[in-house]
Structure formats: structure tokens, C-alpha cells
Motif scaffolding. Sequence first.
Motif, PDB file in Angstrom:
ATOM      1  N   ALA A 128       0.859  -1.676   0.129  1.00  0.00           N
ATOM      2  CA  ALA A 128       0.158   0.653  -0.426  1.00  0.00           C
ATOM      3  C   ALA A 128       1.095   1.577  -0.023  1.00  0.00           C
ATOM      4  CB  ALA A 128      -1.297   0.230   1.008  1.00  0.00           C
ATOM      5  N   PRO A 129      -0.240   2.344  -0.722  1.00  0.00           N
ATOM      6  CA  PRO A 129       0.947   4.272  -0.324  1.00  0.00           C
ATOM      7  C   PRO A 129       1.345   3.808   1.334  1.00  0.00           C
ATOM      8  CG  PRO A 129      -1.098   3.562  -1.627  1.00  0.00           C
ATOM      9  CD  PRO A 129      -0.946   2.555  -1.012  1.00  0.00           C
ATOM     10  N   PRO A 130       2.497   5.210   0.863  1.00  0.00           N
ATOM     11  CA  PRO A 130       2.733   5.093   2.947  1.00  0.00           C
ATOM     12  C   PRO A 130       2.202   5.504   3.507  1.00  0.00           C
ATOM     13  CG  PRO A 130       4.170   6.201   1.491  1.00  0.00           C
ATOM     14  CD  PRO A 130       3.511   5.455   0.135  1.00  0.00           C
ATOM     15  N   ILE A 131       1.085   5.691   4.433  1.00  0.00           N
ATOM     16  CA  ILE A 131      -0.264   5.876   5.121  1.00  0.00           C
ATOM     17  C   ILE A 131       0.159   7.418   5.706  1.00  0.00           C
ATOM     18  CG2 ILE A 131       1.163   5.957   7.193  1.00  0.00           C
ATOM     19  CD1 ILE A 131      -1.293   4.424   8.844  1.00  0.00           C
ATOM     20  N   LEU A 173      -5.440   0.207   2.464  1.00  0.00           N
ATOM     21  CA  LEU A 173      -4.862   1.370   3.297  1.00  0.00           C
ATOM     22  C   LEU A 173      -3.554   0.609   3.642  1.00  0.00           C
ATOM     23  CD1 LEU A 173      -7.724   2.871   3.410  1.00  0.00           C
ATOM     24  CD2 LEU A 173      -6.471   4.514   2.694  1.00  0.00           C
ATOM     25  N   ALA A 174      -2.378   1.668   4.074  1.00  0.00           N
ATOM     26  CA  ALA A 174      -1.497   0.794   4.843  1.00  0.00           C
ATOM     27  C   ALA A 174      -1.847   0.868   6.069  1.00  0.00           C
ATOM     28  CB  ALA A 174       0.168   1.882   5.255  1.00  0.00           C
ATOM     29  N   ALA A 177     -10.117   5.010   6.581  1.00  0.00           N
ATOM     30  CA  ALA A 177     -10.128   4.025   7.540  1.00  0.00           C
ATOM     31  C   ALA A 177      -8.438   4.226   8.256  1.00  0.00           C
ATOM     32  CB  ALA A 177     -10.126   2.927   7.213  1.00  0.00           C
ATOM     33  N   THR A 178      -7.854   5.819   7.759  1.00  0.00           N
ATOM     34  CA  THR A 178      -6.415   5.152   8.609  1.00  0.00           C
ATOM     35  C   THR A 178      -6.934   6.766   9.652  1.00  0.00           C
ATOM     36  OG1 THR A 178      -6.416   6.806   7.040  1.00  0.00           O
ATOM     37  CG2 THR A 178      -5.396   4.219   6.979  1.00  0.00           C
ATOM     38  N   TRP A 179      -7.779   6.857  10.022  1.00  0.00           N
ATOM     39  CA  TRP A 179      -7.683   8.537  10.962  1.00  0.00           C
ATOM     40  C   TRP A 179      -8.034   7.909  11.705  1.00  0.00           C
ATOM     41  CZ3 TRP A 179     -11.312  11.882   7.885  1.00  0.00           C
ATOM     42  CH2 TRP A 179     -10.318  11.927   6.378  1.00  0.00           C
TER      43      TRP A 179
END
Length: 416
Positions: free
Chosen positions: A61-64, A99-100, A196-198
Motif C-alpha cells: 500500500a502507499p505510505p500511510i 490502505l496502510a 479508515a486510517t484516521w
Amino acid sequence: MLKYMQSPDQGKLKISVVKQGSVIPVEDAKISVSYTGEPDRILEGITTDANGQTEILDLEAPPIEYSMEPGENQPYSEYTLQITAEEYEPITISGAEILADVTALQQVQLNSLANTNDNIDTIVIGPHTLYGDYPPKIAEPEIKPVTGSGEIVLSKVVVPEYIVVHNGPVTDSTAADYYERYRDYIKNVAACEIYATWPRATLEANILAIMSFTLNRVYTEWYRNKGYDYTITSSTAFDHKWIRGKNTYDTIDTIVDEIFTNYLSRPNVVQPILTQYCDGRKVSCPQWLTQWGSKSLGDQGYSPIEILRYYYGDSMYINVADEISGIPASWPGADLTIGSTGSKVRQMQEQINRIAKAYPSIPTISADGVYGEQTSEAVRKFQNVFGLPQTGVVDYPTWYKISEIYVGVSRIAELN
């Protein structure tokens, strides 16, 4: 190959395969995973277990950081899933978004070959709303008129079991309508509209806004009172983005399962508030929540209600629906755990045993109304299968997940 793949982060993906329109698992479904755009270069080949589930895959995945600030870089990688199983129609899902540092959850529904024309169903997942270009929300009053209009049909706020999603704008009469479980719809929309990384508080504030908006549409019968046979649309101009077949994420699913009966209220207003929002960067919307702004507030330690009041004012508060449709019995009001006894324990045990017929890794237990070690272990296994914290305790999310799955497997048995 995309630039970020030169030094990728890792995301995770878990796939569950069920029969169309049900929660019945499909065992031995074969799944190939490839980069979208390179469908013939297979990265992984996996098979579902007796619960219709795969192992958790680690995928690039791309960088977070790409999902933490608005920018030009796409913050998720896209994968294509090709799923086949004996006696079922093959299906391809193109564009599953990874996502990362979070686990993507992809549910796949397979049609029986007997009910199809042997074509391969292909689902294409469009861009995330924070990355792609979608029409901005057409502003509406946050509270609908309730006197003299005949719009309000329900006498109380009810969480529906299903809603009907019109997969297009109101102006497109050719768009298909889909029956979606309410919680699945909310999870899908949240996965389409926020990352979802928030921070947890940011996710929860946005999910509350999504749920309150949706329950306003349900409560006011907004579209049905205009002559349409659906609850809500998938158009960002009118409602929220919903994408058929879109994967969700563990962080989002957990929150929805914990708070799905909640909505937003103002004093002396019965109906859920139509909480509109925008991204706050490409589109400006004074007096509404902005998604990127709520991310910043979450980073600063604001709580969910503090985030919501920052945008909607201090009179906004979190309310709980009067009724939940489609469940055998409501939450007992306290956790069921070792030492608990009574009719609620017995009912839960009976439901676990019925679910175990479809999910053989869950052990059957004595339905004696006594919560002992065997019951705790069965609950722990149920939680493992359905992505809940494995505590062995029937808390609020576990109770309603047991109810949801029980109703799903029971209905299939009735139809057969």
C-alpha cells in the motif's frame, strides 16, 4: 507499477465469501489477487475455509502519510479479486482499496449458477470520494417540516433492518435499486467517504453524521413521499456515496457495530438531524462538518461530540433510536459473562447453536441458561469468525452481531 511500490507500506486484506443475499458461507471458493491493471499477474492464490473466509493477506500500500493530509498522491492501492466456486457464478471485483496499517474487509456474494446466465459478474470500485471527483452535496434544511405536509410517517426513530439504495442520482430512473442491511450500508458509505486510517474520534464523528443523515431519510420517508420506491440514493449530490461491492475496514466496522443505534438530535426535535458535510478542501461548506477539518480536530484530541459541536453547534447531542427492526430480542442491558444466568443467556446459547450449523468452527453448547466456560469459548470463537474482540463476553456489539447472523441463517433455513 506505481511509484509508491518502490518502498511500499503494508496493508491487510481479509475476504469472506457468502451465498448471494445471505450470511451462509461458501467453502473452498478460490480467489486470485492481482494489481488492478495487471489482472493476469497473480500475486496471491487463496481458498476460503469452512467459514467462507480467507487468511489475512499482507499487501503493498502507499505510505500511510498519503491518507493523513490532502494531496495529489493516491493513498490506497487497488487490487483485483477473481473468485470462483463450484456451482456458483464467477465474480471479479476490480479496485479493492488497500490502505496502510489497517485491515480491509471484502465480502463477496456469489450467485448460484442455477439462477444466472453463466456470465461473469464484474464489480468495478470507483475512486474514494476524497480522491476522486464527485458532485458536491445540494444543500437542504437539516430539519424537515413536520406539520401539514404529510411527510412524517414514522412515530418514532427506528433503525431499519434493510434500506433500499438507488444506485444513481434521483434523475436516473434506469439505475438499479439494492436491498442493503442498514449496518452494511453505513460501513460501505464510511469506507467510501473517509479514510479508515484516521483517529478513532474522527471516524466516530463522521459515522454519526452518516447515520443521522440516513435515519432522517428513513424517518421522513423522504423519497417514498416523492413517489420513489427507495430509501436513499448513492449520489453525493443528494445523499452519500455508496458503491456496490466496496470493501470496508476493521476500524470502521468496529465503530459501526458499537454505535449503530445512535443518531444526532437537537432539543425538542424528534427526527434525526440531516447532518450534511463536505471535504472542506475541494468543496467549502460553512456550518457543516468538513471531513479534513474533523481529521485535524481528531489529531488535536477532540472527542466525537466535541468535533460535531464544533461544526453543528453546541445544541447537537447524541441520541439512541427507540427501536431496532429485525432482531429477536433487544440488548439485555448488561454484559453476559461467566456466572450470568437466565433467559437471555439461554436465548443467546440457542442462537449460537443455530449459527454453528452454518459455521462449523463454532462449537455447539448446552442451552441451559448458565454462562460457563463452554459458552465463553463458543462466544470467543464466534467473535473470532466475525471480527470482534475475542473476549468471550457477550457485550453490546456481540449481542447484536449474534442476532444479525442468527436471523440470517434462520431465514435461509425457512426459505429452504
